[in-house]
Design a protein around this motif. Sequence first.
Motif, PDB file in Angstrom:
ATOM      1  N   ARG A  78      40.044  55.223  28.733  1.00  0.00           N
ATOM      2  CA  ARG A  78      40.939  54.366  29.506  1.00  0.00           C
ATOM      3  C   ARG A  78      40.109  53.308  30.248  1.00  0.00           C
ATOM      4  N   PRO A  79      40.574  52.055  30.315  1.00  0.00           N
ATOM      5  CA  PRO A  79      39.755  51.008  30.934  1.00  0.00           C
ATOM      6  C   PRO A  79      39.747  51.057  32.466  1.00  0.00           C
ATOM      7  N   MET A  80      38.582  50.743  33.011  1.00  0.00           N
ATOM      8  CA  MET A  80      38.424  50.554  34.460  1.00  0.00           C
ATOM      9  C   MET A  80      38.681  49.075  34.731  1.00  0.00           C
ATOM     10  N   ARG A  81      39.550  48.789  35.681  1.00  0.00           N
ATOM     11  CA  ARG A  81      39.856  47.412  36.061  1.00  0.00           C
ATOM     12  C   ARG A  81      40.000  47.337  37.577  1.00  0.00           C
ATOM     13  N   LEU A  82      40.030  46.134  38.096  1.00  0.00           N
ATOM     14  CA  LEU A  82      40.389  45.917  39.489  1.00  0.00           C
ATOM     15  C   LEU A  82      41.854  45.526  39.512  1.00  0.00           C
ATOM     16  N   ALA A  83      42.641  46.224  40.308  1.00  0.00           N
ATOM     17  CA  ALA A  83      44.074  45.952  40.409  1.00  0.00           C
ATOM     18  C   ALA A  83      44.340  45.121  41.659  1.00  0.00           C
ATOM     19  N   ILE A  84      45.053  44.022  41.486  1.00  0.00           N
ATOM     20  CA  ILE A  84      45.470  43.200  42.619  1.00  0.00           C
ATOM     21  C   ILE A  84      46.618  43.943  43.308  1.00  0.00           C
ATOM     22  N   ILE A  85      46.490  44.196  44.615  1.00  0.00           N
ATOM     23  CA  ILE A  85      47.481  45.025  45.302  1.00  0.00           C
ATOM     24  C   ILE A  85      48.315  44.259  46.321  1.00  0.00           C
ATOM     25  N   ASN A  86      48.159  42.941  46.366  1.00  0.00           N
ATOM     26  CA  ASN A  86      49.020  42.145  47.250  1.00  0.00           C
ATOM     27  C   ASN A  86      49.617  40.995  46.443  1.00  0.00           C
ATOM     28  N   SER A  87      50.836  40.607  46.797  1.00  0.00           N
ATOM     29  CA  SER A  87      51.521  39.577  46.001  1.00  0.00           C
ATOM     30  C   SER A  87      50.810  38.230  46.066  1.00  0.00           C
ATOM     31  N   ASP A  88      50.236  37.866  47.214  1.00  0.00           N
ATOM     32  CA  ASP A  88      49.503  36.604  47.312  1.00  0.00           C
ATOM     33  C   ASP A  88      48.299  36.598  46.369  1.00  0.00           C
ATOM     34  N   GLY A  89      47.715  37.766  46.134  1.00  0.00           N
ATOM     35  CA  GLY A  89      46.550  37.860  45.255  1.00  0.00           C
ATOM     36  C   GLY A  89      46.817  37.404  43.831  1.00  0.00           C
ATOM     37  N   THR A  90      48.066  37.542  43.376  1.00  0.00           N
ATOM     38  CA  THR A  90      48.394  37.105  42.014  1.00  0.00           C
ATOM     39  C   THR A  90      48.311  35.586  41.884  1.00  0.00           C
ATOM     40  N   ASN A  91      48.344  34.863  42.998  1.00  0.00           N
ATOM     41  CA  ASN A  91      48.220  33.404  42.972  1.00  0.00           C
ATOM     42  C   ASN A  91      46.804  32.931  42.651  1.00  0.00           C
ATOM     43  N   PHE A  92      45.841  33.845  42.633  1.00  0.00           N
ATOM     44  CA  PHE A  92      44.460  33.509  42.299  1.00  0.00           C
ATOM     45  C   PHE A  92      44.194  33.619  40.789  1.00  0.00           C
ATOM     46  N   TYR A  93      45.196  34.047  40.037  1.00  0.00           N
ATOM     47  CA  TYR A  93      45.070  34.258  38.587  1.00  0.00           C
ATOM     48  C   TYR A  93      44.754  32.938  37.878  1.00  0.00           C
ATOM     49  N   PRO A  94      43.599  32.860  37.169  1.00  0.00           N
ATOM     50  CA  PRO A  94      43.222  31.614  36.500  1.00  0.00           C
ATOM     51  C   PRO A  94      43.714  31.515  35.054  1.00  0.00           C
ATOM     52  N   ASN A  95      44.391  32.568  34.576  1.00  0.00           N
ATOM     53  CA  ASN A  95      44.860  32.620  33.191  1.00  0.00           C
ATOM     54  C   ASN A  95      43.700  32.430  32.210  1.00  0.00           C
ATOM     55  N   ASP A  96      42.647  33.231  32.387  1.00  0.00           N
ATOM     56  CA  ASP A  96      41.505  33.184  31.464  1.00  0.00           C
ATOM     57  C   ASP A  96      41.119  34.601  31.042  1.00  0.00           C
ATOM     58  N   SER A  97      40.088  34.708  30.232  1.00  0.00           N
ATOM     59  CA  SER A  97      39.722  35.989  29.618  1.00  0.00           C
ATOM     60  C   SER A  97      39.031  36.961  30.573  1.00  0.00           C
ATOM     61  N   THR A  98      38.711  36.546  31.806  1.00  0.00           N
ATOM     62  CA  THR A  98      38.091  37.479  32.750  1.00  0.00           C
ATOM     63  C   THR A  98      39.125  38.406  33.390  1.00  0.00           C
ATOM     64  N   TRP A  99      40.404  38.059  33.230  1.00  0.00           N
ATOM     65  CA  TRP A  99      41.500  38.871  33.751  1.00  0.00           C
ATOM     66  C   TRP A  99      42.270  39.438  32.567  1.00  0.00           C
ATOM     67  N   TYR A 100      42.842  40.635  32.752  1.00  0.00           N
ATOM     68  CA  TYR A 100      43.719  41.218  31.740  1.00  0.00           C
ATOM     69  C   TYR A 100      45.132  40.669  31.900  1.00  0.00           C
ATOM     70  N   SER A 101      45.562  40.532  33.153  1.00  0.00           N
ATOM     71  CA  SER A 101      46.885  39.989  33.494  1.00  0.00           C
ATOM     72  C   SER A 101      46.783  39.430  34.903  1.00  0.00           C
ATOM     73  N   ASN A 102      47.895  38.958  35.454  1.00  0.00           N
ATOM     74  CA  ASN A 102      47.822  38.400  36.808  1.00  0.00           C
ATOM     75  C   ASN A 102      47.659  39.467  37.886  1.00  0.00           C
ATOM     76  N   THR A 103      47.627  40.741  37.493  1.00  0.00           N
ATOM     77  CA  THR A 103      47.395  41.819  38.460  1.00  0.00           C
ATOM     78  C   THR A 103      46.197  42.702  38.102  1.00  0.00           C
ATOM     79  N   ARG A 104      45.458  42.351  37.045  1.00  0.00           N
ATOM     80  CA  ARG A 104      44.326  43.174  36.607  1.00  0.00           C
ATOM     81  C   ARG A 104      43.129  42.310  36.220  1.00  0.00           C
ATOM     82  N   ILE A 105      41.944  42.714  36.722  1.00  0.00           N
ATOM     83  CA  ILE A 105      40.682  42.041  36.425  1.00  0.00           C
ATOM     84  C   ILE A 105      39.839  42.977  35.566  1.00  0.00           C
TER      85      ILE A 105
END
Length: 183
Positions: free
Chosen positions: A102-129
């Motif tokens: 199972r993959p280890m990721r960093l989970a964004i746990i606040n709604s404002d944090g999803t606004n930092f999502y750059p839509n690139d390959s370093t993130w899995y989704s707007n809530t996972r790094i």
Amino acid sequence: MTSSSVASGQNATFSFNVRAPLASGLHLIQFVPVIEGVQALRNNDMQFAVRNNYNYQFVSAVNPPPTMTGGSTTTVNVVLKNTGSSTWYNDTEYAADPVNKRPMRLAIINSDGTNFYPNDSTWYSNTRIKMTSSSVASGQNATFSFNVRAPLASGLHLIQFVPVIEGVQALRDINMMYAVRVE
């Protein structure tokens, strides 16, 4: 049982595979021999324990600048030490063996944090790094090198995260966060 029959006074051998549960903690497997359709034999407290443990320690970080222009990007690095007994895997390792790794990721746990999502390959989704390191055994350090894009709205913005083993558990929250003032 590996033999087709066992006479009185002989030993029977049972060979089987076990897979540790994905959830952390101590797990006991208890069993008694059974003659199917007849009876369970005496319980001799046959058991064994399996420990699956996920834990970590913060090592270091390269933070985003305290002030950014809306829409600008920068690279952030977080280093965590695996202090548990289970190995951590990244998304590539998980893709090769999705049942056991199972993959280890960093989970964004606040709604404002999803606004930092750059839509690139370093993130899995707007809530996972994604974790940059491939596999990280106990005692080794894991690196998360990822991009953040400053939100477009001016003001103070926070991105908060915790490590997660996807589909298994979130690790303890030690208040990892970045504050960025957007101008």
